[in-house]
Design a protein around this motif. Structure first.
Motif, PDB file in Angstrom:
ATOM      1  N   SER A 149       0.847  -2.713   2.233  1.00  0.00           N
ATOM      2  CA  SER A 149       0.678  -3.322   0.919  1.00  0.00           C
ATOM      3  C   SER A 149      -0.796  -3.288   0.539  1.00  0.00           C
ATOM      4  O   SER A 149      -1.643  -3.721   1.316  1.00  0.00           O
ATOM      5  CB  SER A 149       1.166  -4.775   0.929  1.00  0.00           C
ATOM      6  N   ILE A 151      -3.455  -4.938  -1.674  1.00  0.00           N
ATOM      7  CA  ILE A 151      -3.527  -6.271  -2.267  1.00  0.00           C
ATOM      8  C   ILE A 151      -4.934  -6.562  -2.770  1.00  0.00           C
ATOM      9  O   ILE A 151      -5.914  -6.283  -2.087  1.00  0.00           O
ATOM     10  CB  ILE A 151      -3.121  -7.347  -1.227  1.00  0.00           C
ATOM     11  N   ILE A 159      -2.971 -13.660  -4.958  1.00  0.00           N
ATOM     12  CA  ILE A 159      -2.740 -12.238  -5.190  1.00  0.00           C
ATOM     13  C   ILE A 159      -2.581 -11.981  -6.686  1.00  0.00           C
ATOM     14  O   ILE A 159      -1.759 -12.611  -7.354  1.00  0.00           O
ATOM     15  CB  ILE A 159      -1.502 -11.748  -4.424  1.00  0.00           C
ATOM     16  N   GLN A 162      -0.529  -6.207  -6.221  1.00  0.00           N
ATOM     17  CA  GLN A 162       0.113  -5.808  -4.961  1.00  0.00           C
ATOM     18  C   GLN A 162       0.980  -4.585  -5.213  1.00  0.00           C
ATOM     19  O   GLN A 162       1.862  -4.600  -6.056  1.00  0.00           O
ATOM     20  CB  GLN A 162       0.977  -6.938  -4.410  1.00  0.00           C
TER      21      GLN A 162
END
Length: 193
Positions: A149, A151, A159, A162
Protein backbone atom coordinates in the motif's frame (compact mmCIF):
# COMPACT_ATOMS: atom_id res chain seq x y z
CA UNK A 1 -37.63 -27.56 -30.32
CA UNK A 2 -34.74 -29.97 -30.51
CA UNK A 3 -32.07 -30.21 -27.84
CA UNK A 4 -29.34 -29.20 -30.30
CA UNK A 5 -31.29 -26.11 -31.41
CA UNK A 6 -31.88 -25.11 -27.76
CA UNK A 7 -28.16 -25.44 -27.01
CA UNK A 8 -27.26 -23.40 -30.10
CA UNK A 9 -29.69 -20.60 -29.24
CA UNK A 10 -28.52 -20.58 -25.61
CA UNK A 11 -24.89 -20.38 -26.73
CA UNK A 12 -25.60 -17.46 -29.06
CA UNK A 13 -27.54 -15.58 -26.35
CA UNK A 14 -24.85 -16.23 -23.72
CA UNK A 15 -22.07 -15.18 -26.12
CA UNK A 16 -23.97 -11.99 -26.97
CA UNK A 17 -24.44 -11.12 -23.31
CA UNK A 18 -20.77 -11.72 -22.54
CA UNK A 19 -19.73 -9.61 -25.53
CA UNK A 20 -22.06 -6.75 -24.57
CA UNK A 21 -20.96 -6.77 -20.94
CA UNK A 22 -17.32 -6.65 -22.06
CA UNK A 23 -18.09 -3.49 -24.04
CA UNK A 24 -19.36 -1.65 -20.96
CA UNK A 25 -17.10 1.30 -20.24
CA UNK A 26 -15.27 0.95 -16.95
CA UNK A 27 -12.98 3.88 -16.30
CA UNK A 28 -9.34 3.16 -15.61
CA UNK A 29 -8.09 4.06 -12.18
CA UNK A 30 -4.78 5.27 -13.69
CA UNK A 31 -5.95 8.84 -14.32
CA UNK A 32 -7.57 9.13 -10.88
CA UNK A 33 -4.44 7.71 -9.25
CA UNK A 34 -2.13 10.07 -11.13
CA UNK A 35 -4.27 13.12 -10.32
CA UNK A 36 -4.64 12.22 -6.63
CA UNK A 37 -0.97 11.28 -6.27
CA UNK A 38 0.06 14.73 -7.54
CA UNK A 39 -2.70 16.73 -5.82
CA UNK A 40 -2.61 15.12 -2.37
CA UNK A 41 0.61 16.00 -0.62
CA UNK A 42 1.42 14.34 2.67
CA UNK A 43 4.08 15.13 5.22
CA UNK A 44 7.66 14.33 4.24
CA UNK A 45 8.64 11.05 5.88
CA UNK A 46 11.68 9.46 7.44
CA UNK A 47 12.32 5.77 8.20
CA UNK A 48 10.76 5.92 11.68
CA UNK A 49 7.60 7.63 10.40
CA UNK A 50 7.19 5.11 7.57
CA UNK A 51 7.49 2.26 10.07
CA UNK A 52 4.99 3.93 12.42
CA UNK A 53 2.51 4.32 9.52
CA UNK A 54 2.98 0.65 8.64
CA UNK A 55 2.45 -0.50 12.22
CA UNK A 56 -0.69 1.62 12.66
CA UNK A 57 -2.09 0.49 9.30
CA UNK A 58 -1.46 -3.20 10.04
CA UNK A 59 -2.81 -2.88 13.59
CA UNK A 60 -6.04 -1.33 12.30
CA UNK A 61 -6.64 -3.99 9.64
CA UNK A 62 -5.67 -6.74 12.07
CA UNK A 63 -8.88 -5.80 13.92
CA UNK A 64 -11.03 -6.20 10.75
CA UNK A 65 -14.07 -8.33 11.52
CA UNK A 66 -14.36 -7.02 15.08
CA UNK A 67 -16.42 -4.25 16.67
CA UNK A 68 -13.33 -2.09 17.25
CA UNK A 69 -12.30 -2.04 13.56
CA UNK A 70 -14.68 0.74 12.48
CA UNK A 71 -13.55 2.96 15.37
CA UNK A 72 -9.87 2.35 14.56
CA UNK A 73 -10.49 2.97 10.83
CA UNK A 74 -12.32 6.21 11.68
CA UNK A 75 -9.19 7.40 13.50
CA UNK A 76 -6.83 6.16 10.75
CA UNK A 77 -8.37 8.05 7.79
CA UNK A 78 -8.93 11.76 7.08
CA UNK A 79 -12.36 13.07 6.07
CA UNK A 80 -11.30 13.85 2.49
CA UNK A 81 -9.06 11.26 0.89
CA UNK A 82 -8.21 9.15 -2.09
CA UNK A 83 -8.23 5.41 -1.54
CA UNK A 84 -8.19 2.67 -4.14
CA UNK A 85 -8.05 -0.83 -2.68
CA UNK A 86 -7.96 -2.45 -6.16
CA UNK A 87 -11.65 -3.41 -5.92
CA UNK A 88 -13.15 -0.05 -4.89
CA UNK A 89 -12.27 3.64 -4.91
CA UNK A 90 -13.31 6.26 -2.33
CA UNK A 91 -12.90 10.02 -1.87
CA UNK A 92 -14.53 10.56 1.54
CA UNK A 93 -14.30 8.81 4.89
CA UNK A 94 -18.06 8.42 5.39
CA UNK A 95 -18.44 6.26 2.26
CA UNK A 96 -15.24 4.37 3.07
CA UNK A 97 -16.50 3.52 6.57
CA UNK A 98 -19.81 2.28 5.11
CA UNK A 99 -17.77 0.00 2.83
CA UNK A 100 -15.74 -1.20 5.82
CA UNK A 101 -18.95 -1.97 7.76
CA UNK A 102 -19.99 -4.30 4.94
CA UNK A 103 -16.56 -5.95 4.90
CA UNK A 104 -16.67 -6.30 8.66
CA UNK A 105 -19.75 -8.54 8.34
CA UNK A 106 -18.05 -10.93 5.88
CA UNK A 107 -14.64 -11.52 7.45
CA UNK A 108 -13.41 -13.20 10.61
CA UNK A 109 -10.11 -14.47 12.01
CA UNK A 110 -8.09 -11.73 10.33
CA UNK A 111 -4.32 -11.71 10.66
CA UNK A 112 -2.33 -8.90 9.09
CA UNK A 113 1.45 -8.77 9.28
CA UNK A 114 3.85 -6.01 8.36
CA UNK A 115 6.60 -7.36 6.11
CA UNK A 116 8.42 -4.08 5.50
CA UNK A 117 7.98 -0.32 5.42
CA UNK A 118 9.93 2.10 3.28
CA UNK A 119 9.35 5.60 1.97
CA UNK A 120 10.08 8.11 -0.75
CA UNK A 121 9.40 11.78 0.02
CA UNK A 122 5.79 11.86 1.31
CA UNK A 123 4.80 8.28 0.37
CA UNK A 124 5.18 5.29 2.68
CA UNK A 125 5.23 1.89 0.98
CA UNK A 126 3.80 -0.72 3.33
CA UNK A 127 4.39 -4.36 2.35
CA UNK A 128 1.88 -6.60 4.15
CA UNK A 129 0.36 -10.07 4.26
CA UNK A 130 -3.26 -10.72 5.21
CA UNK A 131 -5.03 -13.97 6.07
CA UNK A 132 -8.75 -14.13 6.84
CA UNK A 133 -11.91 -16.19 6.65
CA UNK A 134 -14.41 -14.81 4.12
CA UNK A 135 -18.15 -15.57 4.25
CA UNK A 136 -20.10 -15.68 0.97
CA UNK A 137 -23.15 -17.62 -0.22
CA UNK A 138 -23.42 -19.43 3.10
CA UNK A 139 -19.85 -20.73 2.97
CA UNK A 140 -16.65 -19.63 4.67
CA UNK A 141 -13.33 -19.81 2.88
CA UNK A 142 -9.86 -19.17 4.31
CA UNK A 143 -7.83 -16.81 2.16
CA UNK A 144 -4.41 -15.21 2.14
CA UNK A 145 -2.86 -12.46 0.07
CA UNK A 146 0.16 -10.19 -0.08
CA UNK A 147 0.25 -6.57 -1.14
CA UNK A 148 1.85 -3.16 -0.93
CA UNK A 149 0.00 0.00 0.00
CA UNK A 150 1.29 3.43 -0.98
CA UNK A 151 0.18 5.76 1.81
CA UNK A 152 0.39 9.51 2.45
CA UNK A 153 -0.62 11.08 5.76
CA UNK A 154 -1.51 14.60 6.84
CA UNK A 155 0.09 16.40 9.84
CA UNK A 156 -2.49 14.70 12.11
CA UNK A 157 -1.15 11.29 10.94
CA UNK A 158 -4.40 10.45 9.16
CA UNK A 159 -4.30 8.75 5.78
CA UNK A 160 -5.20 11.12 2.96
CA UNK A 161 -3.98 8.91 0.10
CA UNK A 162 -3.83 5.13 -0.24
CA UNK A 163 -3.28 3.02 -3.32
CA UNK A 164 -3.21 -0.73 -2.72
CA UNK A 165 -1.27 -2.96 -5.07
CA UNK A 166 -2.27 -6.62 -4.70
CA UNK A 167 -3.51 -9.46 -6.85
CA UNK A 168 -7.27 -9.93 -6.35
CA UNK A 169 -7.33 -12.79 -8.88
CA UNK A 170 -5.25 -15.09 -6.72
CA UNK A 171 -5.89 -13.37 -3.38
CA UNK A 172 -9.69 -13.44 -3.58
CA UNK A 173 -11.51 -14.27 -6.84
CA UNK A 174 -10.18 -17.80 -7.41
CA UNK A 175 -11.04 -18.80 -3.85
CA UNK A 176 -14.69 -17.66 -3.89
CA UNK A 177 -17.40 -20.33 -3.90
CA UNK A 178 -18.96 -20.85 -7.36
CA UNK A 179 -17.37 -17.71 -8.84
CA UNK A 180 -13.83 -19.03 -8.27
CA UNK A 181 -14.39 -22.06 -10.49
CA UNK A 182 -15.76 -19.92 -13.33
CA UNK A 183 -12.95 -17.39 -12.91
CA UNK A 184 -10.33 -20.14 -12.95
CA UNK A 185 -11.88 -21.61 -16.08
CA UNK A 186 -11.91 -18.27 -17.93
CA UNK A 187 -8.47 -17.12 -16.71
CA UNK A 188 -6.54 -20.19 -15.57
CA UNK A 189 -3.48 -19.66 -13.37
CA UNK A 190 -0.38 -21.05 -15.00
CA UNK A 191 2.80 -21.99 -13.20
CA UNK A 192 5.97 -23.30 -14.76
CA UNK A 193 8.28 -25.62 -12.86
Amino acid sequence: MSFLKTITISTVVLSSLITLSACRHIPSYSTDYSNAEQKMTGITLDDAQALAIGNRFVSTFHSLGTAEFIHKADQLYADQLYINDTLSQFSDKKTLLQHFEGMNKRVTHVTVKLISATHHQDSAYIHWSMAYDFKMLGRTKSMKSYGISEIKVNPQNQIIFQQDFWDPANGLFRALPVFGGAYGWILPFKKSN
